[in-house]
Every structure is written in C-alpha cells, then in structure tokens.
Design a protein around this motif. Structure first.
Motif, PDB file in Angstrom:
ATOM      1  N   SER A 147      -2.480 -18.716  43.863  1.00 61.21           N
ATOM      2  CA  SER A 147      -4.004 -18.677  44.209  1.00 61.21           C
ATOM      3  C   SER A 147      -4.239 -20.407  44.030  1.00 61.21           C
ATOM      4  O   SER A 147      -3.776 -21.130  43.242  1.00 61.21           O
ATOM      5  N   THR A 148      -5.136 -20.769  45.286  1.00 59.22           N
ATOM      6  CA  THR A 148      -5.560 -22.129  45.338  1.00 59.22           C
ATOM      7  C   THR A 148      -6.576 -22.158  44.249  1.00 59.22           C
ATOM      8  O   THR A 148      -7.472 -21.453  44.150  1.00 59.22           O
TER       9      THR A 148
ATOM     10  N   LYS B 106      -5.029 -17.301  53.530  1.00 61.24           N
ATOM     11  CA  LYS B 106      -5.433 -18.794  54.062  1.00 61.24           C
ATOM     12  C   LYS B 106      -4.360 -19.923  53.836  1.00 61.24           C
ATOM     13  O   LYS B 106      -3.996 -20.377  54.847  1.00 61.24           O
ATOM     14  N   THR B 107      -3.882 -19.956  52.553  1.00 63.73           N
ATOM     15  CA  THR B 107      -2.899 -20.789  52.376  1.00 63.73           C
ATOM     16  C   THR B 107      -1.583 -20.547  53.174  1.00 63.73           C
ATOM     17  O   THR B 107      -1.216 -21.490  53.968  1.00 63.73           O
ATOM     18  N   CYS B 108      -1.180 -19.377  53.577  1.00 66.73           N
ATOM     19  CA  CYS B 108      -0.188 -19.204  54.179  1.00 66.73           C
ATOM     20  C   CYS B 108      -0.258 -19.240  55.694  1.00 66.73           C
ATOM     21  O   CYS B 108       0.434 -19.888  56.409  1.00 66.73           O
TER      22      CYS B 108
ATOM     23  N   ASP C 115       0.558  -8.231  60.955  1.00 66.27           N
ATOM     24  CA  ASP C 115       2.151  -7.526  60.910  1.00 66.27           C
ATOM     25  C   ASP C 115       1.952  -6.404  60.046  1.00 66.27           C
ATOM     26  O   ASP C 115       3.028  -5.426  60.336  1.00 66.27           O
TER      27      ASP C 115
ATOM     28  N   LYS D 241      -2.838 -10.940  58.493  1.00 68.14           N
ATOM     29  CA  LYS D 241      -1.718 -10.005  58.080  1.00 68.14           C
ATOM     30  C   LYS D 241      -1.716  -8.614  59.056  1.00 68.14           C
ATOM     31  O   LYS D 241      -1.487  -7.666  58.403  1.00 68.14           O
TER      32      LYS D 241
ATOM     33  N   LEU E 222       5.229 -18.338  53.680  1.00 73.88           N
ATOM     34  CA  LEU E 222       5.318 -18.277  52.126  1.00 73.88           C
ATOM     35  C   LEU E 222       5.486 -16.876  51.622  1.00 73.88           C
ATOM     36  O   LEU E 222       4.440 -16.423  51.535  1.00 73.88           O
TER      37      LEU E 222
ATOM     38  N   SER F 293     -10.114 -14.462  47.983  1.00 75.87           N
ATOM     39  CA  SER F 293      -8.722 -14.574  47.357  1.00 75.87           C
ATOM     40  C   SER F 293      -7.697 -13.799  48.023  1.00 75.87           C
ATOM     41  O   SER F 293      -7.887 -12.451  47.996  1.00 75.87           O
ATOM     42  N   GLY F 294      -6.418 -14.183  48.203  1.00 78.67           N
ATOM     43  CA  GLY F 294      -5.395 -13.120  49.011  1.00 78.67           C
ATOM     44  C   GLY F 294      -5.340 -13.027  50.304  1.00 78.67           C
ATOM     45  O   GLY F 294      -4.313 -12.410  50.632  1.00 78.67           O
TER      46      GLY F 294
ATOM     47  N   ALA G  47       0.451 -14.944  59.466  1.00 78.55           N
ATOM     48  CA  ALA G  47       1.118 -15.996  58.771  1.00 78.55           C
ATOM     49  C   ALA G  47       2.542 -15.624  58.658  1.00 78.55           C
ATOM     50  O   ALA G  47       3.206 -16.374  58.786  1.00 78.55           O
TER      51      ALA G  47
ATOM     52  N   GLY H 117     -10.385 -18.885  47.319  1.00 77.99           N
ATOM     53  CA  GLY H 117     -10.984 -17.578  47.631  1.00 77.99           C
ATOM     54  C   GLY H 117     -11.840 -17.035  46.258  1.00 77.99           C
ATOM     55  O   GLY H 117     -12.876 -16.287  46.384  1.00 77.99           O
TER      56      GLY H 117
END
Ligand code: GTP
Length: 200
Positions: free
Chosen positions: A46-47, A27-29, A124, A122, A40, A23-24, A152, A66
C-alpha cells in the motif's frame, strides 16, 4: 513527462496529475503500467501518503494513498493538481460506492477547472467483476466526467487515459484560439470504441 504523456509539447509548465481512489483499486499498478509497461502482480504494498512515480522538469504524476488515514495528506495536494484520475475497482463494489464521496471531496478540495476522468480498473478480472461497465458509464454521465475501463494487468486503455487528459490539458492551455476545441468526452468515447475496450 510530456513525451510520456504522448503529446509533443505542453505550454503549461509544472503539470501535476494525480491518481486517487480507494486503497487497492490499482492506482500504483496503473501508473507503473503507464511508466514501465509492466504489471506488479502478487503482494500488494500500500502507498503511504503520497508518492511520485513520474517526474521531470515539466511536471509530475503523483500516486496517492487510498487509505483513509492518509486522506489529510492527499487533500493538501489536490489544489495543485491540473488533472485527477479517479479509480475504482470493478471487482470491488464498495470502491465503486465510494465514488460519490470521492467526487464530493474533489469538488471541495481540487481546483474548479481540474481535468477529471473516472476509471473502472481491473477490467481483465471477468470472473470477479461485480460492477458492470454500464454502472460506471451511468455514474460518469451523472457527474459529466469522461469514463473508461482500464486494466493495469493487460494494459487496456492505460495509455489512452493519460493521453486523453494530456490532450485536454494541452488544448486548454493553447494560445491559438483559432484551433478547434478539443472534446475530451468525445475523444474518449471514440477511442474506447475503436480499441474495442471490453474484449475479455
Ligand atoms: N487483476 C488485476 N489486478 C490488479 C490490477 N491493478 C492492480 N491489481 C492488483 O490490485 C492490488 C492493489 O494494487 P495497487 O496498485 O497497489 O493499489 P493502490 O490503489 O495503489 O492501493 P493504495 O496504495 O493502498 O492506495 C495488487 O495486488 C495488484 O496486483 C488490474 O488491472 N487487474
């Protein structure tokens, strides 16, 4: 979906791609970046269970939760997946340490010939980074899976990750045996090198 994945055609119908990882990790991003070219930022929602973000007549890309409590839901979807993008967060050591458990789980529940790719997301966030690129490379080598770092936020390598798995799936299902075999690992290595993946 085929157009979104950056290939002209895909003989295999109802292609299913899944994003998995703690989680975190983003994935969604990553999926939103791929689909909408946007990031985002800010509040983290959280999904819950499983959610599909990209779907058409040819297939779907699934975003999974996650969080541990949804694990039994996501297990059920593994066996239908043709490709899995397994993500960790380069700013979160435990998400990286959990990769072995994820790989074991994938081995247990997914199809044997599933296309798998490891992504260190991540990239970046240079100041918060705690997992070196070399550590990701080492783990990927150990498990024989292709690897790249993504962001992302900046968009780095996001499209490339989806294009690479789409190309692999396309080549696997190709009827024409005369065609030279596509090498996913080689493609990823070459492309990440030519885009100069870590210019942060
Ligand atoms: N700096 C940076 N932050 C990111 C990146 N990707 C995601 N984030 C942030 O990380 C947090 C979690 O992102 P999500 O995409 O919701 O994470 P997830 O893996 O889908 O989480 P679950 O749905 O709980 O499994 C959010 O606050 C995002 O803004 C990235 O590439 N760079």
């Amino acid at each position: 979906l085929v157009a979104a994945l950056g290939v002209d055609s895909l003989p295999c119908s109802r292609l299913q791609v899944m994003l998995v990882g703690d989680s975190g990790v983003g994935k969604t991003c990553v999926l939103v970046r791929f689909k909408d070219g946007a990031f985002l930022a800010g509040s983290f929602i959280s999904t819950v269970g499983i959610d599909f973000r990209v779907r058409d007549a040819l297939g779907s890309i699934w975003d999974t939760a996650g969080q541990e409590r949804f694990r039994s839901v996501t297990h059920a979807y593994y066996r239908d997946a043709h490709a899995l993008l397994l993500l960790y967060d380069v700013t979160n050591k435990s998400s990286f340490d959990n990769m072995q458990a994820w790989l074991t789980e994938i081995h247990e529940y997914a199809q044997q010939n599933v296309v798998l790719m490891l992504l260190g997301n991540k990239a970046d966030a240079a100041h918060e980074r705690v997992v070196k690129r070399e550590e990701g490379e080492r783990l990927a080598k150990e498990y024989g899976v292709p690897f790249m770092e993504t962001s992302a936020k900046s968009g780095m390598n996001v499209e490339l990750a989806f294009t690479a798995i789409a190309k692999e799936l396309k080549h696997r299902t190709m009827k024409d045996e005369g065609e030279q075999k596509f090498q996913l690992q080689e493609f990823v290595k070459k492309e990440t090198r030519s885009t100069g993946c870590c210019g942060f």
